[in-house]
Scaffold this motif. Structure first.
Motif, PDB file in Angstrom:
ATOM      1  N   LYS A  53       3.992   3.278  -4.946  1.00 29.58           N
ATOM      2  CA  LYS A  53       3.341   3.100  -6.256  1.00 29.58           C
ATOM      3  C   LYS A  53       4.151   2.141  -7.127  1.00 29.58           C
ATOM      4  O   LYS A  53       5.377   2.132  -7.051  1.00 29.58           O
TER       5      LYS A  53
ATOM      6  N   GLU B 182      -6.696   0.786 -11.697  1.00 27.52           N
ATOM      7  CA  GLU B 182      -7.903   0.518 -10.920  1.00 27.52           C
ATOM      8  C   GLU B 182      -7.623   0.702  -9.439  1.00 27.52           C
ATOM      9  O   GLU B 182      -6.486   0.872  -9.040  1.00 27.52           O
ATOM     10  N   ASP B 183      -8.677   0.629  -8.668  1.00 30.98           N
ATOM     11  CA  ASP B 183      -8.556   0.848  -7.233  1.00 30.98           C
ATOM     12  C   ASP B 183      -8.052  -0.427  -6.542  1.00 30.98           C
ATOM     13  O   ASP B 183      -8.798  -1.109  -5.857  1.00 30.98           O
ATOM     14  N   VAL B 184      -6.789  -0.742  -6.808  1.00 29.27           N
ATOM     15  CA  VAL B 184      -6.185  -1.948  -6.228  1.00 29.27           C
ATOM     16  C   VAL B 184      -4.950  -1.509  -5.430  1.00 29.27           C
ATOM     17  O   VAL B 184      -4.109  -0.775  -5.948  1.00 29.27           O
ATOM     18  N   ASP B 185      -4.866  -1.965  -4.196  1.00 29.12           N
ATOM     19  CA  ASP B 185      -3.697  -1.632  -3.365  1.00 29.12           C
ATOM     20  C   ASP B 185      -2.445  -2.299  -3.922  1.00 29.12           C
ATOM     21  O   ASP B 185      -2.499  -3.444  -4.356  1.00 29.12           O
TER      22      ASP B 185
ATOM     23  N   THR C   8      -2.615  -1.680 -10.580  1.00 32.18           N
ATOM     24  CA  THR C   8      -2.668  -0.824  -9.385  1.00 32.18           C
ATOM     25  C   THR C   8      -2.660   0.663  -9.751  1.00 32.18           C
ATOM     26  O   THR C   8      -3.003   1.508  -8.935  1.00 32.18           O
ATOM     27  N   ASN C   9      -2.232   0.959 -10.996  1.00 33.62           N
ATOM     28  CA  ASN C   9      -2.252   2.355 -11.455  1.00 33.62           C
ATOM     29  C   ASN C   9      -3.493   2.662 -12.291  1.00 33.62           C
ATOM     30  O   ASN C   9      -3.712   3.795 -12.690  1.00 33.62           O
TER      31      ASN C   9
ATOM     32  N   LYS D 242       0.770  -1.259   0.000  1.00 32.98           N
ATOM     33  CA  LYS D 242       0.000   0.000   0.000  1.00 32.98           C
ATOM     34  C   LYS D 242       0.795   1.299   0.000  1.00 32.98           C
ATOM     35  O   LYS D 242       0.276   2.314  -0.427  1.00 32.98           O
TER      36      LYS D 242
END
Ligand code: CTP
Ligand code: ZN
Length: 155
Positions: free
Chosen positions: A109, A120-123, A117-118, A106
């Motif tokens: 980046k 969609e809303d994925v940790d 992860t860049n 988390k």
């Protein structure tokens, strides 16, 4: 230092955390990743201070603040030599060295712009490893691309 000048170079704090033995060149980065440029707490810092162990060092002192694991992991990635000192009622309550974690979740980046992860809303989720030359790299759990230390961007 001569005996005539025994007071601390950076003022003592009554309660809070001292981050000691930070490489001078990463002090401002540590301040930023911990959000200390925006805090309402009292913050003191020093750079290019004398250190027996490292020659020169930086230090940051934050009043009334004790860091959580995620924040400590951020410090470890930027300043692995750092020592954390908890101060309670002017006394050193606990001293610990930061440790680079095996997994980094988390807080960083992924370097790959096409990584899920860049998009969609994925940790983010990484495994820490060291390449042949001993440089720290983060291997992305999703796209398997490596993010190197110089390219680390904190979330
Ligand atoms: N410190 C502080 N406020 C206090 C007590 C300590 O800011 N009320 C800071 C000191 O400035 C020092 C650190 O906490 O940077 C550790 O304190 P101490 O263990 O007393 O210092 P040293 O023995 O010099 O530690 P070291 O040799 O590990 O650097
Ligand atoms: Zn990725």
């Amino acid at each position: 230092m001569s005996d005539k000048r025994k007071e601390l170079i950076v003022s003592a704090i009554s309660n809070g955390t001292v981050i000691d033995h930070i490489p001078t060149e990463t002090v401002f980065q540590v301040i930023k990743i911990l959000g200390l440029n925006k805090t309402k707490n009292q913050v003191y810092f020093g750079i290019n201070l004398e250190s027996k162990k490292y020659g020169s060092k930086g230090i940051i002192k934050i009043s009334d603040k004790y860091f959580e694991t995620e924040e400590i992991n951020k410090i470890a990635l930027v300043a692995p030599s750092a020592t954390l000192i908890e101060i309670h009622d002017y006394e050193v309550f606990k001293k610990s060295s930061v440790r680079i974690p095996q997994n980094v979740n988390k807080i960083v980046k992924c370097f790959n712009p096409n990584c899920i992860t860049n998009k969609e809303d994925v940790d983010t989720k990484f495994e820490v490893f060291y390449d042949e030359s001993g440089s720290l790299k983060l291997s992305c759990h999703y796209c398997e691309k490596n993010t190197s230390k110089e390219n680390i961007v904190f979330i």
